[in-house]
Design an enzyme around this catalytic site. Structure first.
Site, PDB file in Angstrom:
ATOM      1  N   ALA A 276       0.834  -1.211   0.000  1.00 33.19           N
ATOM      2  CA  ALA A 276       0.000   0.000   0.000  1.00 33.19           C
ATOM      3  C   ALA A 276       0.867   1.259   0.000  1.00 33.19           C
ATOM      4  CB  ALA A 276      -0.917  -0.011   1.227  1.00 33.19           C
TER       5      ALA A 276
ATOM      6  N   GLU B  20      -8.536 -19.974  -5.345  1.00 36.51           N
ATOM      7  CA  GLU B  20      -8.449 -20.116  -3.888  1.00 36.51           C
ATOM      8  C   GLU B  20      -9.872 -20.113  -3.353  1.00 36.51           C
ATOM      9  OE1 GLU B  20      -5.377 -17.805  -1.731  1.00 36.51           O
ATOM     10  OE2 GLU B  20      -4.817 -17.065  -3.700  1.00 36.51           O
TER      11      GLU B  20
ATOM     12  N   HIS C 176      -7.426 -17.571   9.036  1.00 37.11           N
ATOM     13  CA  HIS C 176      -7.106 -18.426   7.887  1.00 37.11           C
ATOM     14  C   HIS C 176      -7.232 -19.873   8.342  1.00 37.11           C
ATOM     15  CE1 HIS C 176      -5.108 -20.141   4.435  1.00 37.11           C
ATOM     16  NE2 HIS C 176      -5.025 -18.942   3.875  1.00 37.11           N
TER      17      HIS C 176
ATOM     18  N   ARG D 293     -13.328 -18.582   3.483  1.00 34.17           N
ATOM     19  CA  ARG D 293     -12.479 -18.855   4.655  1.00 34.17           C
ATOM     20  C   ARG D 293     -13.195 -18.996   5.984  1.00 34.17           C
ATOM     21  NH1 ARG D 293      -7.526 -14.878   3.299  1.00 34.17           N
ATOM     22  NH2 ARG D 293      -6.862 -16.228   1.615  1.00 34.17           N
TER      23      ARG D 293
ATOM     24  N   HIS E  67      -5.580 -13.996  10.561  1.00 35.58           N
ATOM     25  CA  HIS E  67      -4.897 -13.695   9.303  1.00 35.58           C
ATOM     26  C   HIS E  67      -5.031 -12.241   8.859  1.00 35.58           C
ATOM     27  CE1 HIS E  67      -3.070 -14.695   5.503  1.00 35.58           C
ATOM     28  NE2 HIS E  67      -4.124 -14.357   4.810  1.00 35.58           N
TER      29      HIS E  67
ATOM     30  N   ARG F   1     -13.059 -11.481   3.903  1.00 30.48           N
ATOM     31  CA  ARG F   1     -12.333 -11.163   2.665  1.00 30.48           C
ATOM     32  C   ARG F   1     -12.175 -12.376   1.756  1.00 30.48           C
ATOM     33  NH1 ARG F   1      -6.718 -11.164   1.045  1.00 30.48           N
ATOM     34  NH2 ARG F   1      -6.143 -11.989   3.079  1.00 30.48           N
TER      35      ARG F   1
HETATM   36  P1  FAD Z   1       2.073  -4.270   5.171  1.00 32.43           P
HETATM   37  O1  FAD Z   1       2.567  -4.956   3.994  1.00 32.43           O
HETATM   38  O2  FAD Z   1       1.957  -5.061   6.427  1.00 32.43           O
HETATM   39  O3  FAD Z   1       3.037  -3.024   5.457  1.00 32.43           O
HETATM   40  C1  FAD Z   1       2.928  -2.295   6.654  1.00 32.43           C
HETATM   41  C2  FAD Z   1       4.081  -1.313   6.741  1.00 32.43           C
HETATM   42  O4  FAD Z   1       3.817  -0.380   7.793  1.00 32.43           O
HETATM   43  C3  FAD Z   1       5.430  -1.933   7.080  1.00 32.43           C
HETATM   44  O5  FAD Z   1       6.414  -1.301   6.308  1.00 32.43           O
HETATM   45  C4  FAD Z   1       5.652  -1.559   8.549  1.00 32.43           C
HETATM   46  O6  FAD Z   1       7.004  -1.398   8.879  1.00 32.43           O
HETATM   47  C5  FAD Z   1       4.964  -0.219   8.593  1.00 32.43           C
HETATM   48  N1  FAD Z   1       4.516   0.209   9.920  1.00 32.43           N
HETATM   49  C6  FAD Z   1       3.628  -0.389  10.737  1.00 32.43           C
HETATM   50  N2  FAD Z   1       3.464   0.353  11.846  1.00 32.43           N
HETATM   51  C7  FAD Z   1       4.273   1.434  11.716  1.00 32.43           C
HETATM   52  C8  FAD Z   1       4.560   2.555  12.531  1.00 32.43           C
HETATM   53  N3  FAD Z   1       3.967   2.742  13.720  1.00 32.43           N
HETATM   54  N4  FAD Z   1       5.466   3.460  12.092  1.00 32.43           N
HETATM   55  C9  FAD Z   1       6.098   3.295  10.900  1.00 32.43           C
HETATM   56  N5  FAD Z   1       5.847   2.264  10.075  1.00 32.43           N
HETATM   57  C10 FAD Z   1       4.949   1.345  10.490  1.00 32.43           C
HETATM   58  N6  FAD Z   1      -3.123 -10.992   0.368  1.00 32.43           N
HETATM   59  C11 FAD Z   1      -3.307 -11.238  -0.945  1.00 32.43           C
HETATM   60  O7  FAD Z   1      -3.939 -10.435  -1.648  1.00 32.43           O
HETATM   61  N7  FAD Z   1      -2.792 -12.371  -1.498  1.00 32.43           N
HETATM   62  C12 FAD Z   1      -2.085 -13.293  -0.785  1.00 32.43           C
HETATM   63  O8  FAD Z   1      -1.627 -14.285  -1.320  1.00 32.43           O
HETATM   64  C13 FAD Z   1      -1.884 -13.044   0.599  1.00 32.43           C
HETATM   65  N8  FAD Z   1      -1.196 -13.932   1.367  1.00 32.43           N
HETATM   66  C14 FAD Z   1      -0.900 -13.592   2.657  1.00 32.43           C
HETATM   67  C15 FAD Z   1      -0.083 -14.433   3.409  1.00 32.43           C
HETATM   68  C16 FAD Z   1       0.309 -14.075   4.684  1.00 32.43           C
HETATM   69  C17 FAD Z   1       1.198 -14.985   5.475  1.00 32.43           C
HETATM   70  C18 FAD Z   1      -0.151 -12.858   5.238  1.00 32.43           C
HETATM   71  C19 FAD Z   1       0.257 -12.445   6.615  1.00 32.43           C
HETATM   72  C20 FAD Z   1      -1.001 -12.035   4.513  1.00 32.43           C
HETATM   73  C21 FAD Z   1      -1.376 -12.389   3.223  1.00 32.43           C
HETATM   74  N9  FAD Z   1      -2.202 -11.571   2.457  1.00 32.43           N
HETATM   75  C22 FAD Z   1      -2.410 -11.849   1.142  1.00 32.43           C
HETATM   76  C23 FAD Z   1      -2.677 -10.305   2.991  1.00 32.43           C
HETATM   77  C24 FAD Z   1      -1.770  -9.179   2.478  1.00 32.43           C
HETATM   78  O9  FAD Z   1      -0.447  -9.654   2.406  1.00 32.43           O
HETATM   79  C25 FAD Z   1      -1.793  -7.959   3.351  1.00 32.43           C
HETATM   80  O10 FAD Z   1      -3.106  -7.613   3.700  1.00 32.43           O
HETATM   81  C26 FAD Z   1      -1.162  -6.797   2.613  1.00 32.43           C
HETATM   82  O11 FAD Z   1       0.124  -7.163   2.198  1.00 32.43           O
HETATM   83  C27 FAD Z   1      -1.096  -5.576   3.493  1.00 32.43           C
HETATM   84  O12 FAD Z   1      -0.287  -4.627   2.871  1.00 32.43           O
HETATM   85  P2  FAD Z   1      -0.073  -3.227   3.547  1.00 32.43           P
HETATM   86  O13 FAD Z   1       0.840  -2.464   2.665  1.00 32.43           O
HETATM   87  O14 FAD Z   1      -1.364  -2.659   3.915  1.00 32.43           O
HETATM   88  O15 FAD Z   1       0.676  -3.572   4.930  1.00 32.43           O
HETATM   89  C1  SIN Z   2      -3.158 -17.714   0.974  1.00 34.41           C
HETATM   90  O1  SIN Z   2      -2.239 -17.892   0.203  1.00 34.41           O
HETATM   91  O2  SIN Z   2      -3.879 -18.618   1.403  1.00 34.41           O
HETATM   92  C2  SIN Z   2      -3.439 -16.335   1.466  1.00 34.41           C
HETATM   93  C3  SIN Z   2      -4.143 -15.580   0.425  1.00 34.41           C
HETATM   94  C4  SIN Z   2      -4.775 -14.332   0.981  1.00 34.41           C
HETATM   95  O3  SIN Z   2      -4.690 -14.068   2.171  1.00 34.41           O
HETATM   96  O4  SIN Z   2      -5.386 -13.615   0.184  1.00 34.41           O
END
Ligand code: FAD
Ligand code: SIN
Length: 519
Positions: A14, A114, A242, A288, A349, A384
């Site tokens: 994001a 999925e 999950h 899920r 999850h 989701r």
């Molecule tokens: P994140 O990628 O978590 O990034 C958060 C950022 O904020 C990090 O850089 C962190 O350092 C920073 N941060 C946090 N707090 C602070 C603070 N106080 N000050 C400064 N920086 C801070 N989704 C899918 O669509 N497909 C998938 O296959 C999938 N598989 C997944 C598998 C796993 C194991 C997990 C855990 C999640 C999965 N998801 C998947 C969900 C998805 O990965 C996440 O919802 C998504 O990546 C979130 O992205 P984000 O940028 O919002 O947050």
């Molecule tokens: C998974 O690979 O099962 C996670 C996918 C997701 O969280 O969207």
């Protein structure tokens, strides 16, 4: 005191997407990350993939699947935005600009399914999609000179004129956000970052639960900061579990991707009986929330600790080339996925709720945006659909960048107000790590046992009483101790736990992943 055009808090999918599109529009952006490693975030661990487009697929079919999984609570306007803009953006940003190496042959990307998807439309990089997405986006973002990265910087509180302005008259205006107070983990001091617009991209909150797929950074900082600043949070009761994480004492709930079921894996009891058809016509590939409850029902009924994911119908070649990371991880625990079933259990999850935002990522607090998991666009409703989250990060990241840019002149007309610097209230330097560890244990156990996949009114009532007591102790500790990463996180963790439990108590009927057994 530092100044930047736009402060982006978070360097996952994001934050990076927002920063990239802002940089393209000529804005100067500062991106903060909590850890020293910029890539440490939920994005990096994504396995299954990201929605693209299937054969004979169209936005209407995708909307139907998202809304079915979301159990009737999705916000249709947002779902349509995702379905219409998402696949084009995957092509524009991830494939063409960032060069994510999606798996495929002869120019054709491999498509998988999925849980909840009625056709194959997900693209992936074997089973390490998130790793490739994160590193490709980071590499691309680093090519922009107007993006500055700062690692090891923890946003502690958002700056608003209502709370922090030197001007006593600011309280009579609509509140606005002008940046954040940020804890420098190396210098151990708090610096004021002023910005014309601020973007929360801080990811999720999984680490407030005892069992989770989320890495350590995910303790809910963004939700807590937004709440303290006065932004609205919604749908916090919809916490997604999950169904399949590796059951082993030392495996830290390593995710076994839903894509394994997408390729043919079947859930069975320990004596080899298929059970998911009893709960849903889509069997092991049901949404899920349904699969999680199906597994838990079987476990309670049979007094067992795990079920198996039976992989015998997937050919060995597919298993080893398609899931190399899962195979390697299982091998560490003496499970050979080419021959053995995988023992699995559910774990926390994803947070479907978050900071309420509009179609441009703007929160209810002026100049504050929230993108990605910390936000609630309404796309996910009460549960989701798999592989929608990375897509949502990209779609809303780009939309927010455009919106910030389109308001640039108006927002910049007056120079930024004057704010007081952070007052270091801490009296004591010393911290007893045992106190913090015990508070975390208490918090995580309360959330898992009382606000987990199966809730009751009694459990939730008990949770609120216990959390309030805990919050009082933590607040006291926080006010009287010098800041560290652990005190900031604990303070936020208990705040966000209370938001979830309060929301869960006020929503008396079950829907999606908020399930109340005695409703
Ligand atoms: P994140 O990628 O978590 O990034 C958060 C950022 O904020 C990090 O850089 C962190 O350092 C920073 N941060 C946090 N707090 C602070 C603070 N106080 N000050 C400064 N920086 C801070 N989704 C899918 O669509 N497909 C998938 O296959 C999938 N598989 C997944 C598998 C796993 C194991 C997990 C855990 C999640 C999965 N998801 C998947 C969900 C998805 O990965 C996440 O919802 C998504 O990546 C979130 O992205 P984000 O940028 O919002 O947050
Ligand atoms: C998974 O690979 O099962 C996670 C996918 C997701 O969280 O969207």
């Amino acid at each position: 005191m530092k100044r930047t055009d736009v402060l982006v808090i978070g360097s996952g999918a994001a934050g990076l997407t927002t920063a990239i599109y802002l940089a393209k529009l000529g804005r100067n952006v500062t991106v903060l990350a909590k850890s020293e490693d910029l890539s440490e975030c939920n994005t990096r661990y994504a396995q299954g993939g990201i929605i693209y487009k299937g054969i004979n697929d169209n936005p209407e079919k995708l909307v139907r699947d998202i809304e079915y999984a979301g159990a009737g609570l999705c916000y249709n306007a947002s779902v349509k935005v995702l379905a219409e803009e998402g696949p084009k953006l995957v092509e524009e940003l991830l494939i063409k600009s960032a060069g994510v190496p999606f798996t495929g042959q002869n120019g054709k990307m491999h498509l998988t399914a999925e849980g909840g998807h009625r056709l194959k439309r997900i693209i992936h990089c074997d089973d390490t999609t998130g790793y490739e997405v994160e590193f490709s986006l980071l590499k691309y973002a680093k090519t922009f000179k107007n993006i500055k990265f700062e690692a090891g910087k923890i946003a502690v509180d958002l700056i608003t004129d209502q709370h922090h302005s030197n001007n006593m008259m600011a309280r009579y205006k609509n509140p606005e956000c002008f940046g954040a107070y940020v804890f420098d983990t190396k210098k151990k001091s708090v610096v004021t970052y002023l910005a014309v617009s601020t973007v929360l991209a801080t990811g999720g909150l999984g680490r407030i639960y005892l069992h989770t797929t989320n890495p350590e950074v995910a303790v809910g900082d963004g939700y807590a900061m937004a709440q303290r600043a006065g932004a609205d949070l919604i749908n916090m009761e919809y916490t997604q579990f999950h169904p399949t994480t590796l059951f082993h004492r030392d495996a830290n709930r390593f995710l076994i991707s839903e894509a394994v079921r997408g390729e043919g894996g079947i859930l069975v009891t320990q004596d080899g009986r298929k059970f998911m058809n009893k709960y849903h016509k889509m069997g092991s590939l049901a949404p899920r929330d349904v699969v999680t409850r199906g597994i838990l029902e079987e476990l309670y009924e049979r007094n067992e600790q795990f079920v198996y994911l039976d992989l015998s119908s997937i050919d060995k070649q597919t298993l080893s080339t398609r899931f190399p990371a899962i195979r390697k991880k299982c091998e560490e625990y003496n499970i050979d996925i080419l021959h053995d079933p995988i023992p699995v259990v559910p774990a926390f999850h994803f947070s479907c709720g978050g900071v309420r935002v509009n179609s441009r990522g703007a929160s209810s607090l002026s100049r504050l945006y929230a993108i990605g998991e910390v936000s609630c666009t309404g796309v996910h409703g009460a549960n989701r659909l798999a592989s929608t989250s990375l897509l949502e990060c990209c779609v809303w990241g780009k939309r927010a960048a455009n919106d910030i840019n389109s308001r640039w002149d108006d927002n910049n007309k007056n120079s930024l107000p004057k704010f007081s610097e952070w007052i270091d209230h801490g009296l004591e330097e010393f911290q007893d790590p045992a106190l913090i560890a015990q508070d975390w244990n208490t918090l995580r156990n309360i959330m898992w046992n009382y606000a987990g996949p199966i809730r009751t009114h009694k459990r939730l009532k008990r949770a609120i009483i216990d959390l309030r007591n805990l919050q009082e102790d933590i607040e006291d500790f926080y006010r009287n101790t010098k800041l560290t990463r652990s005190t900031v996180e604990l303070h936020n963790g208990v705040t966000v736990a209370l938001s979830i439990v309060r929301a869960a108590i006020s929503t008396r009927s079950s829907r999606g992943c908020h399930y109340i057994k005695d409703e």
